[in-house]
Design a protein around this motif. Structure first.
Motif, PDB file in Angstrom:
ATOM      1  N   GLU A  59       0.957  -0.923   0.772  1.00  0.00           N
ATOM      2  CA  GLU A  59      -0.503  -0.094   0.038  1.00  0.00           C
ATOM      3  C   GLU A  59       0.561   1.015  -0.134  1.00  0.00           C
ATOM      4  N   HIS A  60       1.840   1.233   1.343  1.00  0.00           N
ATOM      5  CA  HIS A  60       3.095   2.491   0.936  1.00  0.00           C
ATOM      6  C   HIS A  60       3.208   2.551  -0.423  1.00  0.00           C
ATOM      7  N   MET A  61       3.859   1.659  -0.977  1.00  0.00           N
ATOM      8  CA  MET A  61       4.756   1.679  -2.201  1.00  0.00           C
ATOM      9  C   MET A  61       4.168   2.549  -3.541  1.00  0.00           C
ATOM     10  N   LEU A  62       2.617   1.843  -3.378  1.00  0.00           N
ATOM     11  CA  LEU A  62       2.050   1.683  -4.520  1.00  0.00           C
ATOM     12  C   LEU A  62       1.288   4.022  -4.537  1.00  0.00           C
ATOM     13  N   PHE A  63       1.122   3.960  -3.425  1.00  0.00           N
ATOM     14  CA  PHE A  63       0.916   5.499  -3.200  1.00  0.00           C
ATOM     15  C   PHE A  63       2.545   5.777  -3.194  1.00  0.00           C
ATOM     16  N   LEU A  64       3.373   6.122  -2.837  1.00  0.00           N
ATOM     17  CA  LEU A  64       4.355   6.994  -2.972  1.00  0.00           C
ATOM     18  C   LEU A  64       4.841   6.567  -4.650  1.00  0.00           C
ATOM     19  N   LYS A  65       4.462   5.906  -5.545  1.00  0.00           N
ATOM     20  CA  LYS A  65       5.308   5.335  -6.730  1.00  0.00           C
ATOM     21  C   LYS A  65       4.115   6.461  -7.710  1.00  0.00           C
ATOM     22  N   GLU A  66       2.469   6.765  -7.015  1.00  0.00           N
ATOM     23  CA  GLU A  66       2.241   7.649  -7.887  1.00  0.00           C
ATOM     24  C   GLU A  66       1.744   8.942  -7.423  1.00  0.00           C
ATOM     25  N   GLN A  67       2.662   9.416  -5.752  1.00  0.00           N
ATOM     26  CA  GLN A  67       2.088  10.920  -6.182  1.00  0.00           C
ATOM     27  C   GLN A  67       3.599  11.657  -5.486  1.00  0.00           C
ATOM     28  N   TYR A  68       4.937  10.456  -5.487  1.00  0.00           N
ATOM     29  CA  TYR A  68       5.888  11.309  -5.544  1.00  0.00           C
ATOM     30  C   TYR A  68       6.620  10.990  -6.552  1.00  0.00           C
ATOM     31  N   GLU A  69       7.826  11.653  -6.766  1.00  0.00           N
ATOM     32  CA  GLU A  69       9.294  10.696  -7.343  1.00  0.00           C
ATOM     33  C   GLU A  69      10.272  10.921  -6.249  1.00  0.00           C
ATOM     34  N   ILE A  70      10.622   9.028  -7.082  1.00  0.00           N
ATOM     35  CA  ILE A  70      11.121   8.243  -5.841  1.00  0.00           C
ATOM     36  C   ILE A  70      12.778   8.248  -6.654  1.00  0.00           C
ATOM     37  N   ILE A  71      14.274   9.018  -6.010  1.00  0.00           N
ATOM     38  CA  ILE A  71      15.333   9.151  -6.838  1.00  0.00           C
ATOM     39  C   ILE A  71      16.282   7.854  -5.905  1.00  0.00           C
ATOM     40  N   ALA A  72      17.115   7.514  -6.692  1.00  0.00           N
ATOM     41  CA  ALA A  72      18.341   6.602  -5.677  1.00  0.00           C
ATOM     42  C   ALA A  72      19.727   7.723  -4.941  1.00  0.00           C
ATOM     43  N   LEU A  73      19.652   7.269  -3.715  1.00  0.00           N
ATOM     44  CA  LEU A  73      20.683   8.004  -2.674  1.00  0.00           C
ATOM     45  C   LEU A  73      21.994   7.175  -4.040  1.00  0.00           C
ATOM     46  N   ASN A  74      22.506   8.782  -4.814  1.00  0.00           N
ATOM     47  CA  ASN A  74      23.819   7.981  -5.513  1.00  0.00           C
ATOM     48  C   ASN A  74      25.131   9.285  -5.633  1.00  0.00           C
TER      49      ASN A  74
END
Length: 253
Positions: free
Chosen positions: A56-71
């Protein structure tokens, strides 16, 4: 909901609406997960969330936010509101997190306590190789024995940080440049040693937003996600409702 959590939530609501929402800060919020779907004998705090809630968290985050890597490009992406996802400890059930993150193309960082590799409830060497083979996963260490680094002497800290790095590098056959402080504990020696040993990106447990103005690669700010965090609480943590907790933190220099 117990009284302590209710009070914490009320303070968060007041802090956010009176102050935080008017600051309009832009930057990256890093989330900390631990265990997914396991009943851990030492989990009295609630670090293990259910599989259903994690999805549920991952689906919400994927839909609502840009998720970036720590690189290495992380600093160049702080001019937008973004999220990053991390996992601490290296629990066996993080294999489920790998499955879900790959399914939804979500980058993440996994910090492993190398002294627990192969033990009950923890990842094996073969498991870790699966993470290393994923283009979405960045691997880092979480110390050798999960001790509070800030309470150890210089030599003990050097052993924790050096041996954990070497062990993980030997398993995956690649350089390890990331580390997170176990229990969020560190001191001036720890910071010096992370540079000496060759860690480029270090995650702390200080709460807050990482911005271009405050970026510190020896103590990136993060916030912990726990079992009781539904979507409302998850979103509030991302928006900064609980950043008031940083006001009472003592940051070593």
């Amino acid at each position: 909901m117990n009284f302590k959590k209710m009070l914490k939530d009320q303070l968060a609501y007041v802090y956010f609406n009176i102050y935080h929402k008017h600051t309009s800060q832009i930057g990256n919020r890093i989330l900390i997960y631990h265990s997914i779907g396991s009943k851990l004998p030492h989990d009295s705090y609630g670090i293990s969330i259910t599989k259903e809630r994690f999805v549920e968290h991952m689906l919400f985050l994927k839909e609502q936010y840009e998720i970036i890597a720590l690189n290495e490009d992380y600093k160049d992406k702080l001019d937008a509101q973004t999220l990053s996802i991390t996992f601490d400890d290296g629990y066996k059930d993080n294999l489920y997190a790998l499955e879900i993150c790959e399914k939804y193309c979500i980058p993440f960082t996994l910090y492993i306590t190398t002294g627990t590799i192969g033990q009950k409830d923890y990842l094996s060497q073969e498991d870790i190789k699966l993470f290393a083979n994923s283009s979405l996963c960045t691997l880092g260490t979480h110390g050798m024995t999960h001790k509070h680094l800030g309470l150890l002497n210089y030599a003990e800290q050097e052993m924790e940080l050096t041996e954990s790095k070497k062990m993980l590098e030997d398993i995956i056959g690649a350089k390890v440049l990331h580390v997170s402080y176990p229990h969020g504990s560190y001191n001036a020696d720890t910071i010096f040693l992370t540079s000496k040993i060759g860690y480029n990106i270090v995650s702390s447990s200080h709460i807050g937003l990482n911005t271009k103005a405050n970026i510190d690669f020896k103590r990136l700010k993060r916030i912990e996600i726990i079992a009781s965090d539904d979507i409302k609480h998850l979103e509030r943590k991302i928006l900064g409702y609980y950043d008031y907790l940083a006001l009472k933190e003592k940051i070593p220099h």
